[in-house]
Scaffold this motif. Sequence first.
Motif, short mmCIF file in Angstrom:
data_model
loop_
_atom_site.label_atom_id
_atom_site.label_comp_id
_atom_site.label_asym_id
_atom_site.label_seq_id
_atom_site.Cartn_x
_atom_site.Cartn_y
_atom_site.Cartn_z
N SER A 3 0.82 -1.21 0.00
CA SER A 3 0.00 0.00 0.00
C SER A 3 0.86 1.27 0.00
O SER A 3 0.46 2.28 -0.53
CB SER A 3 -0.96 0.00 1.18
OG SER A 3 -0.24 0.07 2.40
N ALA A 4 2.04 1.20 0.59
CA ALA A 4 2.94 2.36 0.56
C ALA A 4 3.37 2.66 -0.86
O ALA A 4 3.47 3.83 -1.26
CB ALA A 4 4.15 2.11 1.44
N HIS A 5 3.63 1.62 -1.65
CA HIS A 5 4.02 1.82 -3.05
C HIS A 5 2.87 2.41 -3.85
O HIS A 5 3.08 3.26 -4.71
CB HIS A 5 4.49 0.50 -3.68
CG HIS A 5 5.75 -0.01 -3.07
ND1 HIS A 5 6.96 0.61 -3.26
CD2 HIS A 5 5.99 -1.07 -2.26
CE1 HIS A 5 7.90 -0.05 -2.61
NE2 HIS A 5 7.34 -1.07 -1.98
N VAL A 6 1.66 1.95 -3.56
CA VAL A 6 0.48 2.48 -4.24
C VAL A 6 0.32 3.96 -3.89
O VAL A 6 0.05 4.79 -4.76
CB VAL A 6 -0.78 1.67 -3.87
CG1 VAL A 6 -2.03 2.33 -4.41
CG2 VAL A 6 -0.67 0.25 -4.39
N GLY A 7 0.49 4.29 -2.62
CA GLY A 7 0.38 5.68 -2.19
C GLY A 7 1.43 6.57 -2.85
O GLY A 7 1.14 7.68 -3.27
N LEU A 8 2.66 6.07 -2.95
CA LEU A 8 3.73 6.83 -3.58
C LEU A 8 3.43 7.04 -5.06
O LEU A 8 3.61 8.14 -5.60
CB LEU A 8 5.07 6.14 -3.40
CG LEU A 8 6.29 6.86 -3.96
CD1 LEU A 8 6.42 8.26 -3.36
CD2 LEU A 8 7.55 6.06 -3.70
N THR A 13 1.86 10.64 -9.48
CA THR A 13 0.92 10.96 -10.56
C THR A 13 0.29 12.33 -10.33
O THR A 13 0.23 13.16 -11.23
CB THR A 13 -0.18 9.88 -10.64
OG1 THR A 13 0.44 8.63 -10.95
CG2 THR A 13 -1.20 10.21 -11.72
N ARG A 14 -0.17 12.57 -9.11
CA ARG A 14 -0.82 13.85 -8.80
C ARG A 14 0.17 15.01 -8.86
O ARG A 14 -0.16 16.10 -9.33
CB ARG A 14 -1.50 13.79 -7.44
CG ARG A 14 -2.70 12.84 -7.47
CD ARG A 14 -3.44 12.86 -6.21
NE ARG A 14 -4.10 14.17 -6.10
CZ ARG A 14 -5.06 14.43 -5.25
NH1 ARG A 14 -5.49 13.51 -4.44
NH2 ARG A 14 -5.59 15.63 -5.19
N ALA A 15 1.40 14.80 -8.40
CA ALA A 15 2.42 15.85 -8.47
C ALA A 15 2.72 16.19 -9.92
O ALA A 15 2.86 17.36 -10.28
CB ALA A 15 3.69 15.43 -7.74
N GLY A 16 2.79 15.18 -10.77
CA GLY A 16 3.03 15.41 -12.20
C GLY A 16 1.90 16.18 -12.85
O GLY A 16 2.13 17.10 -13.64
N GLU A 17 0.67 15.81 -12.52
CA GLU A 17 -0.49 16.52 -13.08
C GLU A 17 -0.52 17.97 -12.60
O GLU A 17 -0.78 18.89 -13.38
CB GLU A 17 -1.78 15.80 -12.67
CG GLU A 17 -1.97 14.46 -13.34
CD GLU A 17 -3.12 13.66 -12.74
OE1 GLU A 17 -3.81 14.16 -11.82
OE2 GLU A 17 -3.33 12.53 -13.21
N ALA A 18 -0.25 18.17 -11.32
CA ALA A 18 -0.23 19.53 -10.77
C ALA A 18 0.87 20.36 -11.43
O ALA A 18 0.65 21.51 -11.81
CB ALA A 18 -0.03 19.49 -9.26
N ALA A 55 7.88 16.90 -8.69
CA ALA A 55 7.59 16.33 -10.00
C ALA A 55 8.84 16.19 -10.86
O ALA A 55 8.78 15.76 -12.00
CB ALA A 55 6.55 17.19 -10.72
N GLY A 56 9.99 16.59 -10.31
CA GLY A 56 11.24 16.46 -11.05
C GLY A 56 11.45 17.54 -12.10
O GLY A 56 12.24 17.37 -13.03
N ILE A 57 10.76 18.67 -11.95
CA ILE A 57 10.87 19.77 -12.92
C ILE A 57 11.99 20.70 -12.48
O ILE A 57 12.09 21.08 -11.32
CB ILE A 57 9.56 20.58 -13.00
CG1 ILE A 57 8.37 19.67 -13.31
CG2 ILE A 57 9.68 21.72 -14.00
CD1 ILE A 57 8.40 19.03 -14.66
N ALA A 58 12.82 21.09 -13.43
CA ALA A 58 13.90 22.04 -13.18
C ALA A 58 14.02 22.94 -14.41
O ALA A 58 13.14 22.96 -15.25
CB ALA A 58 15.21 21.29 -12.93
N GLY A 59 15.10 23.66 -14.50
CA GLY A 59 15.37 24.45 -15.70
C GLY A 59 14.66 25.79 -15.72
O GLY A 59 14.43 26.41 -14.68
#
Length: 76
Positions: A3-8, A13-18, A55-59
Motif C-alpha cells: 500500500s505504501a508503493h500504491v500511495g507513492l 501521478t498527482r504531483a506530475g499533473e499539478a 515532479a522532477g521539474i527544473a530548468g
Amino acid sequence: MKSAHVGLAAFETRAGEAARTLLHNQGYDGGWGLTLTSVSSIVNTSEVLPILRAAGIAGQPVREGLDFLTGAIPEH
C-alpha cells in the motif's frame, strides 16, 4: 508495504499533473498567483516551487520563478 508503493505512485501521478497545470499557467513575470489567473505573489510562487521539485521539474520555469521572487521580495 504494498500500500505504501500504491500511495507513492498516486502522489507522483498527482504531483506530475499539478506540475503540468502550473507550468501551463505560469505568469508572464515568472511567478504564480492564488488562482491560475491571479497576479503573481511571493507566497504562491514559493508554494509552487516544491511541487515542481516533487515532479522532477527544473530548468527555465524554476529559474523564472526564482527570478520573480528575487525581484518581488525588495518590493514587499
